[in-house]
Design a protein around this motif. Structure first.
Motif, PDB file in Angstrom:
ATOM      1  N   TYR A 140      -9.567   1.042   8.995  1.00 36.30           N
ATOM      2  CA  TYR A 140     -10.209   1.019   7.687  1.00 36.30           C
ATOM      3  C   TYR A 140     -11.685   1.363   7.754  1.00 36.30           C
ATOM      4  CZ  TYR A 140      -5.941  -1.128   6.110  1.00 36.30           C
ATOM      5  OH  TYR A 140      -4.624  -1.364   5.824  1.00 36.30           O
TER       6      TYR A 140
ATOM      7  N   THR B 206      -5.583   1.702  -6.568  1.00 33.45           N
ATOM      8  CA  THR B 206      -5.368   1.471  -5.140  1.00 33.45           C
ATOM      9  C   THR B 206      -5.906   0.080  -4.834  1.00 33.45           C
ATOM     10  OG1 THR B 206      -7.560   2.240  -4.458  1.00 33.45           O
ATOM     11  CG2 THR B 206      -5.822   3.912  -4.619  1.00 33.45           C
ATOM     12  N   VAL B 207      -5.534  -0.432  -3.673  1.00 29.67           N
ATOM     13  CA  VAL B 207      -6.009  -1.761  -3.274  1.00 29.67           C
ATOM     14  C   VAL B 207      -7.533  -1.738  -3.107  1.00 29.67           C
ATOM     15  CG1 VAL B 207      -5.761  -1.448  -0.788  1.00 29.67           C
ATOM     16  CG2 VAL B 207      -5.435  -3.716  -1.773  1.00 29.67           C
ATOM     17  N   MET B 208      -8.092  -0.551  -2.906  1.00 29.35           N
ATOM     18  CA  MET B 208      -9.538  -0.428  -2.758  1.00 29.35           C
ATOM     19  C   MET B 208     -10.243  -0.337  -4.116  1.00 29.35           C
ATOM     20  SD  MET B 208      -9.939  -0.557   0.483  1.00 29.35           S
ATOM     21  CE  MET B 208      -8.933  -0.358   1.961  1.00 29.35           C
ATOM     22  N   GLY B 209      -9.472  -0.206  -5.172  1.00 35.30           N
ATOM     23  CA  GLY B 209     -10.076  -0.237  -6.500  1.00 35.30           C
ATOM     24  C   GLY B 209     -10.264   1.107  -7.185  1.00 35.30           C
TER      25      GLY B 209
ATOM     26  N   ARG C 136      -3.055   6.039  16.002  1.00 32.25           N
ATOM     27  CA  ARG C 136      -1.857   5.192  15.981  1.00 32.25           C
ATOM     28  C   ARG C 136      -1.033   5.345  17.257  1.00 32.25           C
ATOM     29  NH1 ARG C 136       0.116   2.449  11.355  1.00 32.25           N
ATOM     30  NH2 ARG C 136      -0.883   3.138   9.431  1.00 32.25           N
TER      31      ARG C 136
ATOM     32  N   SER D   1      -4.202   4.258   1.133  1.00 31.27           N
ATOM     33  CA  SER D   1      -4.656   3.212   0.226  1.00 31.27           C
ATOM     34  C   SER D   1      -6.138   3.343  -0.091  1.00 31.27           C
ATOM     35  CB  SER D   1      -4.371   1.832   0.816  1.00 31.27           C
ATOM     36  OG  SER D   1      -4.934   1.745   2.104  1.00 31.27           O
TER      37      SER D   1
ATOM     38  N   PRO E  89     -16.376  -1.272   3.662  1.00 32.31           N
ATOM     39  CA  PRO E  89     -16.664  -2.564   4.284  1.00 32.31           C
ATOM     40  C   PRO E  89     -15.424  -3.294   4.786  1.00 32.31           C
ATOM     41  CG  PRO E  89     -16.550  -2.843   1.902  1.00 32.31           C
ATOM     42  CD  PRO E  89     -16.326  -1.377   2.172  1.00 32.31           C
ATOM     43  N   VAL E  90     -14.233  -2.776   4.519  1.00 31.57           N
ATOM     44  CA  VAL E  90     -13.033  -3.512   4.918  1.00 31.57           C
ATOM     45  C   VAL E  90     -12.860  -3.493   6.432  1.00 31.57           C
ATOM     46  CG1 VAL E  90     -10.516  -3.610   4.691  1.00 31.57           C
ATOM     47  CG2 VAL E  90     -11.935  -3.128   2.684  1.00 31.57           C
TER      48      VAL E  90
END
Lengths: 343, 211
Positions: A142, A215-218, A103, A179, A145-146
């Motif tokens: 990320y 999470t947004v990843m499931g 970052r 996430s 696969p994202v």
């Protein structure tokens, strides 16, 4: 960018008095053991609230790395930490959410990772909280696969940051706002190796779906907490994304399954538009009621995330009872009220 | 139709290899390729629904979109050869506004828009207003999507609308905003369109393209 580099040399002229604790003490001099004891027994640990949003209110310009303010505007960073300590935060997070080399690299600061993190610890220590927690945010990339991130690259970035934070003698580390469970695991493993002996808490960010908190990843909440506890996290939990009412529900689920101490830091309630301005309708008292309930239910460390400010922590402190660290000054210690327009 | 032979199912399963193979088979057999595209679109719509229902998550969305892309890469040139070329439904520049590093919601929207036939230029998170404007101009975008996850960065959406107008793009570019703290009322107040989630964003983007 040029403004920031010009300011970087002013660190010597740092206006705050020297930290209460000797700066640069060895990791063994940190309060790691006391922190762990406190996580496991006694009253719940009161953490701090939003830091990034407070710095923005203090004038952090868009396009500037908040972490760069550790070098460019150290007094502003200390002021936020101090406001939280006065409000009753026993532990504050260092201003290092984005201070990993990946970052920082986006701002041309990758080669200053050690400096930025060391300053982050020094500034938090200057506010004299009982504990300083080294903040470790997501890498910013990320995994497949994202995205296309290489796990080894992420791991190295987390290790570099953790090493710098540990060398500056943090009392604990907190991997937060993750996430992706896999990235959280990578971070946890990297921190364990790079900062042996330093307690590590790990928080992910969840959303409420029809079948529960994911999470947004499931990854389901219970799966995440169990996995991280198995991997050796000293505390596990949730922060960001959801406000205190939803977090209160999450807390009950988390506390029912967690095998290690639970840490929770919800956002301030969903903001509203009033007269063209953005305002938080949730009062610090409403936030405090929810968060105090989480603590009573067994959460071991509680605080706030985006949108919360020292007033929220002061209200929480009052609800939980016990003497606020900073006494009555807390009420006036907060910078911009969450209820005011931000523009 | 056996599901293994169905393009829709290949997209729902997020199986790019199978989607590509089925598309190649359809092209060499001289099948109705517009019907094949319809199956792909039906597949990606189902993926979006499964996401909205909480059955699918970001990885499944991305894999569904990749399967769609793999099949379209085969079908599109063949459609072109038959002079039935399928134009992108619209060009979208998308990003999370400067000062805000929350980028997952925006990625969801971009993924679903691309899967639904939009040409998507994703600028990432913490995007300066000037970068949105420059990219919109460069790509002749009809829509600029701006995400903000903080109350402190929401005002940037308003500044973006103004900057696009100042750049003379107000007539050609519509702004679509979203993100946890945003609301329909906020969007109205700043002169933008609003979508409360990624699936809805596709429908709103489609409606913005209608004259």
């Amino acid at each position: 960018m040029s403004g920031r580099s010009a300011d970087m040399g002013t660190l010597e002229g740092f206006p705050c008095p020297p930290a209460m604790e000797p700066v640069g003490r060895s990791p063994s001099g940190s309060h790691a053991t006391e922190f762990l004891d406190r996580l496991r027994a006694g009253p719940p640990l009161v953490l701090d609230g939003g830091l990034g949003t407070m710095l923005q209110s203090a004038g952090l310009e868009r396009g500037t790395a908040p972490d760069a303010w550790n070098l460019a505007k150290p007094d502003a960073v200390v002021a936020v930490h101090r406001a939280y300590v006065l409000a009753g935060s026993e532990a504050v997070h260092t201003n290092s959410f984005g201070a990993n080399p990946i970052r920082l690299g986006r701002f041309g600061l990758a080669d200053r990772t050690v400096e930025v993190n060391a300053a982050a610890v020094r500034l938090a220590r200057a506010a004299a909280p009982a504990f300083v927690i080294g903040d470790v945010g997501p890498s910013g990339e990320y995994l497949p696969p994202v995205g296309q991130a290489d796990p080894a690259r992420l791991r190295a970035a987390f290790a570099a940051q953790a090493q710098a934070l540990a060398a500056a003698a943090v009392d604990a580390l907190h991997v937060e706002t993750m996430s992706d469970l896999r990235e959280a695991r990578l971070a946890l493993e990297a921190l364990r190796e790079a900062a042996p002996g330093v307690p590590v808490m790990v928080s992910l960010t969840f959303e409420r779906k029809r079948r529960g908190f994911f999470t947004v990843m499931g990854d389901h909440l219970a799966v995440v907490l169990a996995d991280l506890a198995r991997a050796g996290a000293d505390a596990v939990g949730a922060n960001c994304s959801i406000a205190s009412p939803a977090m209160r529900e999450l807390a009950l689920e988390a506390l029912a399954t967690a095998t290690v101490p639970v840490v929770l830091q919800p956002n301030a309630g969903t903001p509203d538009l009033m007269g063209g301005a953005v305002v938080y309708r949730q009062s610090p008292e409403e936030f405090a009621e929810d968060v105090a309930a989480m603590a009573k239910a067994g959460a071991r460390a509680v605080g706030g995330c985006c949108g919360t400010d020292p007033r929220f922590i002061a209200a929480l402190r009052a609800r939980l009872g016990g003497a606020p660290a900073g006494g009555d000054e807390a009420a006036g210690g907060g910078a911009p009220a969450g209820g005011e327009a931000v523009s | 139709m056996a599901s293994e032979r169905d393009l829709m199912q290949a997209v729902i399963d997020g199986d790019a290899g199978r989607a590509r193979a089925l598309a190649e088979a359809a092209v060499s057999a001289g099948d109705d390729l517009l019907a094949a595209v319809e199956r792909l679109v039906a597949g990606i719509r189902r993926v979006g629904e499964l996401w909205e229902e909480g059955e699918y998550f970001l990885p499944e969305l991305v894999q569904g979109a990749e399967a769609m892309k793999a099949a379209m890469a085969v079908v599109n040139p063949a459609l072109g050869a038959r002079q039935l070329s399928r134009q992108p439904r619209g060009r979208v520049v998308i990003g999370t506004v400067q000062g805000d590093v929350h980028d997952i919601g925006k990625t969801l929207v971009g993924t679903l828009l691309a899967a639904n036939g939009f040409e998507v230029h994703d600028l990432g998170a913490d995007v300066p207003i000037a970068a949105f404007v420059a990219k919109a101009r460069e790509t002749h975008a009809q829509i600029v999507g701006a995400s903000a996850l903080l109350t402190t960065t929401m005002p940037v959406q308003r500044e973006l609308v103004a900057a696009l107008a100042a750049a003379g793009l107000a007539g050609s570019v519509k702004v679509l905003v979203g993100g946890a703290p945003t609301t329909a009322a906020w969007a109205r107040a700043i002169g933008a369109a609003y979508a409360e989630n990624a699936l809805r964003a596709v429908a709103v983007a489609e409606s913005l393209l209608r004259p």
